[in-house]
Design a protein around this motif. Structure first.
Motif, short mmCIF file in Angstrom:
data_model
loop_
_atom_site.label_atom_id
_atom_site.label_comp_id
_atom_site.label_asym_id
_atom_site.label_seq_id
_atom_site.Cartn_x
_atom_site.Cartn_y
_atom_site.Cartn_z
N GLU A 1 0.87 -1.21 -0.14
CA GLU A 1 -0.22 -0.08 0.10
C GLU A 1 0.70 1.18 0.19
OE1 GLU A 1 -3.36 0.55 2.64
OE2 GLU A 1 -3.11 -2.04 2.64
N PHE B 1 1.84 4.50 -7.67
CA PHE B 1 0.57 5.62 -7.36
C PHE B 1 0.54 7.27 -7.16
CE2 PHE B 1 0.17 1.15 -4.41
CZ PHE B 1 0.10 0.19 -5.17
N SER C 1 -1.76 8.31 -5.80
CA SER C 1 -1.80 8.96 -4.67
C SER C 1 -0.79 8.83 -3.69
CB SER C 1 -2.94 7.78 -3.96
OG SER C 1 -2.01 6.12 -3.62
N SER C 2 0.19 8.17 -3.99
CA SER C 2 0.89 8.94 -2.97
C SER C 2 1.91 10.05 -2.96
CB SER C 2 2.15 7.70 -2.88
OG SER C 2 1.40 6.21 -2.86
N ASP D 1 -3.78 3.30 -8.22
CA ASP D 1 -3.07 2.16 -6.94
C ASP D 1 -4.02 0.76 -7.58
OD1 ASP D 1 -3.37 4.20 -5.18
OD2 ASP D 1 -4.35 3.59 -3.11
N ILE E 1 -2.09 -4.36 -5.06
CA ILE E 1 -1.82 -4.49 -3.84
C ILE E 1 -1.22 -5.85 -3.24
CG2 ILE E 1 -2.21 -3.59 -1.39
CD1 ILE E 1 -3.18 -1.64 -2.75
N SER F 1 8.58 0.35 -1.93
CA SER F 1 7.85 1.40 -2.49
C SER F 1 8.84 2.43 -3.30
CB SER F 1 7.74 1.85 -0.99
OG SER F 1 6.34 1.28 -0.74
#
Ligand code: VGL
Ligand code: ZN
Length: 212
Positions: A54, A59, A61-62, A84, A87, A122
């Motif tokens: 996650e 992503f 969203s990050s 995303d 995951i 990540s």
């Protein structure tokens, strides 16, 4: 001459209805299933899964204020920002059920299967089944292919313009005789096809249009 088939990221999130649906992604399934059931002599099946924690850095969203499919930056390198997807442990990261089924048959028949999970760091994205995009981590796939005396690899899966492409380019650069079976691939951006094929031609990657 021993040959492997690499099944690239044939996961629910890349299929219609998935988080990062590839146009017509499901259209590859009958071809891939037929290929596996045809009794064609692959000495090894390699199954790859995009497998992100996650909050992965790829992503959108990050990234503050970013939207999916915008170009951003990750670790100082240009990075396409994605919705995303895949995951780890989620249904979206599972293989398409048709692929799970055919792999279970192949396993029962004694065919060696090696699974590669990638994209777990990540801080860097990982398109190729061999190395991450910054070439910081080696997935160990080259060593596995060598151990099985594989000299030829066929590649199918999703998406042609990302993970299939980088997997095929790395395979060729590592000295494997590499073919992409286009009927078993679809692209995130279908208009990229000509460019991708030009890259394959430059790198000595062969491709096959129809059935093999
Ligand atoms: C992929 C975008 C992001 C792929 C994976 O499997 O081609 N594309 N992560
Ligand atoms: Zn991904």
């Amino acid at each position: 001459m021993k040959r492997a088939l690499i099944l690239t990221d044939i996961q629910n999130d890349f299929l219609p209805g998935g988080a990062l649906a590839v146009p017509e992604g499901d259209a590859i399934l009958p071809f891939v299933v037929r290929l596996l059931r045809s009794g064609r002599s692959y000495d090894l099946l390699v199954v790859t899964q995009d497998w992100h924690p996650e909050g992965h850095g790829s992503f959108a969203s990050s990234h503050e204020g970013a939207k999916p499919f915008q170009l951003g930056e990750l670790g100082g390198n240009a990075q396409m920002l994605w919705p995303d997807h895949c995951i780890e442990g989620t249904d979206g990261a599972r293989l398409a059920v048709e692929i799970e089924e055919v792999l279970a048959e192949q396993k029962a028949a004694g065919r060696p299967i090696h699974t590669v999970r990638k994209g777990q760091d990540s801080a860097v994205d990982s398109y190729s089944a061999f190395f991450d995009n910054a070439r910081r981590h080696d997935t160990g796939l080259q060593a596995v292919l060598d151990k099985h005396d594989i000299e030829e690899v066929d590649v199918v899966g999703l998406a042609l313009d990302y993970c299939v492409k980088y997997t095929a380019l790395d395979a060729a650069s590592l000295g494997f005789n590499t073919r992409v079976l286009l009927e078993g691939c679809r692209a995130v951006d279908p208009s990229s096809l000509e460019l991708v094929l030009a890259e394959f031609a430059d790198a000595g990657v062969a491709w096959i249009d129809g059935s093999t």
